[in-house]
Design a protein around this motif. Sequence first.
Motif, PDB file in Angstrom:
ATOM      1  N   GLU A  53      34.739 -27.650  -3.710  1.00  0.00           N
ATOM      2  CA  GLU A  53      33.970 -28.678  -2.982  1.00  0.00           C
ATOM      3  C   GLU A  53      34.611 -30.063  -3.073  1.00  0.00           C
ATOM      4  O   GLU A  53      34.731 -30.747  -2.051  1.00  0.00           O
ATOM      5  N   SER A  73      34.120 -20.949   2.288  1.00  0.00           N
ATOM      6  CA  SER A  73      32.975 -20.850   3.199  1.00  0.00           C
ATOM      7  C   SER A  73      32.194 -19.558   2.974  1.00  0.00           C
ATOM      8  O   SER A  73      30.963 -19.550   3.037  1.00  0.00           O
ATOM      9  N   LYS A  76      30.249 -20.111  -0.327  1.00  0.00           N
ATOM     10  CA  LYS A  76      29.185 -21.097  -0.147  1.00  0.00           C
ATOM     11  C   LYS A  76      28.024 -20.503   0.658  1.00  0.00           C
ATOM     12  O   LYS A  76      26.861 -20.672   0.310  1.00  0.00           O
ATOM     13  N   GLY A  77      28.357 -19.790   1.736  1.00  0.00           N
ATOM     14  CA  GLY A  77      27.320 -19.153   2.547  1.00  0.00           C
ATOM     15  C   GLY A  77      26.545 -18.108   1.774  1.00  0.00           C
ATOM     16  O   GLY A  77      25.321 -18.010   1.889  1.00  0.00           O
ATOM     17  N   MET A  79      26.097 -18.009  -1.523  1.00  0.00           N
ATOM     18  CA  MET A  79      25.264 -18.662  -2.542  1.00  0.00           C
ATOM     19  C   MET A  79      24.032 -19.311  -1.915  1.00  0.00           C
ATOM     20  O   MET A  79      22.933 -19.235  -2.485  1.00  0.00           O
ATOM     21  N   GLU A  80      24.182 -19.933  -0.750  1.00  0.00           N
ATOM     22  CA  GLU A  80      23.035 -20.532  -0.073  1.00  0.00           C
ATOM     23  C   GLU A  80      22.032 -19.458   0.362  1.00  0.00           C
ATOM     24  O   GLU A  80      20.827 -19.641   0.239  1.00  0.00           O
ATOM     25  N   ALA A  81      22.540 -18.345   0.861  1.00  0.00           N
ATOM     26  CA  ALA A  81      21.654 -17.266   1.304  1.00  0.00           C
ATOM     27  C   ALA A  81      20.942 -16.601   0.133  1.00  0.00           C
ATOM     28  O   ALA A  81      19.794 -16.176   0.274  1.00  0.00           O
ATOM     29  N   GLY A  83      19.908 -18.167  -2.473  1.00  0.00           N
ATOM     30  CA  GLY A  83      18.823 -19.091  -2.765  1.00  0.00           C
ATOM     31  C   GLY A  83      17.654 -18.942  -1.807  1.00  0.00           C
ATOM     32  O   GLY A  83      16.502 -19.136  -2.184  1.00  0.00           O
ATOM     33  N   GLU A  84      17.929 -18.578  -0.561  1.00  0.00           N
ATOM     34  CA  GLU A  84      16.885 -18.434   0.450  1.00  0.00           C
ATOM     35  C   GLU A  84      16.261 -17.039   0.475  1.00  0.00           C
ATOM     36  O   GLU A  84      15.047 -16.906   0.612  1.00  0.00           O
ATOM     37  N   GLY A  93      24.995 -13.676   3.714  1.00  0.00           N
ATOM     38  CA  GLY A  93      25.204 -15.118   3.825  1.00  0.00           C
ATOM     39  C   GLY A  93      26.620 -15.530   4.132  1.00  0.00           C
ATOM     40  O   GLY A  93      26.857 -16.440   4.935  1.00  0.00           O
ATOM     41  N   ALA A  97      27.800 -17.516   7.521  1.00  0.00           N
ATOM     42  CA  ALA A  97      28.421 -18.838   7.420  1.00  0.00           C
ATOM     43  C   ALA A  97      29.763 -18.896   8.132  1.00  0.00           C
ATOM     44  O   ALA A  97      30.183 -19.965   8.572  1.00  0.00           O
TER      45      ALA A  97
END
Length: 120
Positions: A53, A73, A76-77, A79-81, A83-84, A93, A97
Amino acid sequence: MFNMIIPAFIVGGVICVIGQLLMDLTKPKFTPAHVLVAFVTGGAILGALGLYEPLVKIGGAGASIPLSGFGYSLAKGAMEAVGERGIIGAFSGGVEATAVGIAAAVFFGYLMSVAFKPKG
């Protein structure tokens, strides 16, 4: 404008130099395929550890466009998914992404194969 171009050029150039050094200085030789896998995997690992990052913030497109940026990418995608949506997000995710980049690669690859006659 130049405050964005120069860091991108430097960061992207350093990433390319690393790939070239891997191919030139390793025994047995790293092939371009080895570099591809190493950069995508390295970008994903560095992204998951939070180390990629800062490179993206400094280098912008110089860090996000190369193969290591694709791995970043993906991570990151994912890890974000997670969390959701929980653990199922780890599988979907990363692809979500990077879907636009993947679709563009397929589309333009197809266009090139139609427009130009391959040798062989």
